[in-house]
Design a protein around this motif. Sequence first.
Motif, mmCIF file in Angstrom:
data_model
loop_
_atom_site.group_PDB
_atom_site.id
_atom_site.type_symbol
_atom_site.label_atom_id
_atom_site.label_comp_id
_atom_site.label_asym_id
_atom_site.label_seq_id
_atom_site.Cartn_x
_atom_site.Cartn_y
_atom_site.Cartn_z
ATOM 1 N N VAL A 156 6.270 -74.312 64.089
ATOM 2 C CA VAL A 156 5.342 -75.431 64.844
ATOM 3 C C VAL A 156 6.002 -76.191 65.716
ATOM 4 C CG1 VAL A 156 3.714 -77.201 64.335
ATOM 5 C CG2 VAL A 156 3.612 -75.306 62.722
ATOM 6 N N GLY A 157 6.933 -76.710 65.444
ATOM 7 C CA GLY A 157 8.074 -77.469 66.336
ATOM 8 C C GLY A 157 8.262 -76.858 67.445
ATOM 9 N N GLU A 158 8.838 -75.631 67.408
ATOM 10 C CA GLU A 158 9.119 -74.632 68.420
ATOM 11 C C GLU A 158 8.077 -74.545 69.246
ATOM 12 O OE1 GLU A 158 12.335 -71.255 68.293
ATOM 13 O OE2 GLU A 158 10.313 -70.437 67.356
ATOM 14 N N ARG A 159 6.942 -74.121 68.711
ATOM 15 C CA ARG A 159 5.702 -73.692 69.490
ATOM 16 C C ARG A 159 5.153 -74.827 70.563
ATOM 17 N NH1 ARG A 159 2.970 -68.857 70.838
ATOM 18 N NH2 ARG A 159 0.915 -69.320 71.043
ATOM 19 N N ALA A 161 7.019 -77.248 71.372
ATOM 20 C CA ALA A 161 8.106 -77.433 72.563
ATOM 21 C C ALA A 161 8.007 -76.481 73.662
ATOM 22 C CB ALA A 161 9.627 -77.872 71.620
ATOM 23 N N ASP A 162 7.357 -75.407 73.246
ATOM 24 C CA ASP A 162 7.230 -74.525 74.483
ATOM 25 C C ASP A 162 6.017 -74.837 75.299
ATOM 26 O OD1 ASP A 162 9.448 -73.144 73.925
ATOM 27 O OD2 ASP A 162 8.349 -71.619 72.578
ATOM 28 N N VAL A 179 3.425 -82.800 62.824
ATOM 29 C CA VAL A 179 4.002 -81.703 63.774
ATOM 30 C C VAL A 179 4.519 -82.346 65.098
ATOM 31 C CG1 VAL A 179 2.124 -80.057 63.158
ATOM 32 C CG2 VAL A 179 1.568 -81.688 64.916
ATOM 33 N N GLY A 180 4.237 -83.642 65.111
ATOM 34 C CA GLY A 180 4.919 -84.358 66.210
ATOM 35 C C GLY A 180 6.200 -84.500 65.842
ATOM 36 N N LEU A 207 12.062 -83.206 66.835
ATOM 37 C CA LEU A 207 13.240 -82.444 66.184
ATOM 38 C C LEU A 207 13.803 -81.340 67.026
ATOM 39 C CD1 LEU A 207 12.795 -83.362 62.605
ATOM 40 C CD2 LEU A 207 14.291 -84.702 63.920
ATOM 41 N N HIS A 208 12.849 -80.475 67.314
ATOM 42 C CA HIS A 208 13.074 -79.040 67.922
ATOM 43 C C HIS A 208 13.435 -79.451 69.460
ATOM 44 C CE1 HIS A 208 12.970 -74.710 68.404
ATOM 45 N NE2 HIS A 208 12.694 -74.950 69.634
ATOM 46 N N GLU A 209 12.948 -80.531 70.065
ATOM 47 C CA GLU A 209 13.287 -80.804 71.418
ATOM 48 C C GLU A 209 14.748 -81.350 71.637
ATOM 49 O OE1 GLU A 209 11.863 -80.233 74.174
ATOM 50 O OE2 GLU A 209 9.701 -80.558 74.257
ATOM 51 N N ILE A 210 15.286 -81.935 70.439
ATOM 52 C CA ILE A 210 16.580 -82.634 70.566
ATOM 53 C C ILE A 210 17.439 -81.750 69.747
ATOM 54 C CG2 ILE A 210 17.819 -84.591 69.483
ATOM 55 C CD1 ILE A 210 15.121 -86.186 69.493
#
Length: 467
Positions: free
Chosen positions: A45-48, A50-51, A68-69, A74-77
């Motif tokens: 979810v985080g990766e999606r 971030a895309d 999800v926020g 976390l994925h962005e960083i």
Amino acid sequence: MLRFFKINDPFRLLGILVLLLVYSGIYFFVLAAPVTQPELIWMLVGERLADGYHMYTDVIDDTGPLSVGIYWMLHEIFGRSFLVYKILAFLIAIFQIVYINSLFIKYKSFDENTYIPAAVMLVLFHLSFDMLVLSPALMGGTFLVLALGQLFAQTVLQKEGSDSVLLAGVFGGIAACFHFPLVIFLPFMVVSGIAISGFTFRQFLLSLVGYFLPITLCALYYFWIDALPEFIFEYIFASRVVDVYPHVGFYSLLGIFALPILLAVLGYFVGIWFKVITVNQQKQRQLIFIYVIFAILSIFITNRRTPYQFVILIPGLTYLITQIFVFLTQRKALLIFTVILFLGVPLSGYLWLGFSKMSGVLNQYELKVEKQHAISKGKRVLVLGKDVAYYWEAKLATPYLNYKLSDRILRDFDDLADMAEVYQQFLSERPELVIDQEGTFPELLVRIPQLAEMYLAKGNGVYVLKK
């Protein structure tokens, strides 16, 4: 050990930290606690997001909007990092432990200012290995703890406390935006506020305004991006009307929580029989008792049957169990209960994990990456089924992450709008691999002939994008 935590000295928190590391170390380094399927889903979810995609429209899942926020940031960083997730969950657990203990000291819940509640709470966090994962329940439960603290303030104030009433509502609303089952705090706040804290009509309205403020802001955001119907359906309604994911059986859950619940019941009666308490302490006991009841009720509206869903019970169990060690004076009885708490409770979790790994009980919960999953490495993948391990080294393509929620669209063959939407998603994202475990894709190929021209069947439910 009990004497160590009875002393009112902030440095006792170092002992709490050491025990936390020891208990957690046994889970993760000795017993090799597995990564769970929900953990990978939260990362996807985080990766999606971030895309550049949006939740509920471009990602079909029922994870809370604020959760999800967090996964997105976390994925962005850090990218995909299970270690970061574990560290953050560890820090949140420490915060809850320290806050609850300071809450009991500040509002004189017990006659002694002691760090026994912190010790009890750290043990309860190790009832199961997944209590210390970065779940929506853990993050939302943190704000539920903060809301509980504001209601505690109402038990001692002899005047109208509008600020604490407003904050109690705001924290409760934020908790619901992290994890929908925590919406149960609303009726809890109403019942306890009126029956125990003595809310005036003005305070009652203020608490409701505070509660619905975060939820309204989330709804406004999704209205702004034209995703309000999806937000309402997927987050609020869908996962309550479709079947839950039964990752862990009822008997396993009963085995894990039987001992702490028994201790909590004993603690409740010890507090009644062995101690005369003040009016404020009586209000706090009633508040905790009602909290535990509503926390148990929240389990019935969860979307995944797992031990981590019970993490919101921990503050209430902590209060009730602490009464045993604060109010009992018989040394032999205290020694027995100390051994049961510090050895018996975590041992039940360790034994359950060890037995479950050997017997295969965790097959529907553990993320098991095996040889057959290697075909998805480095590809854009869609899994139509429960085995999300194919995403381990792959990226999700198309929004259909939660299969049970996506099924209403993918199998709605008579709805031309839904079929057109499915085709557009496949056309724009072009999954390189489709893993069909439920027999959905062949019917979809019949209904949408253009997809049949795009994919080649490889057997065993595997479909490859033609080059």
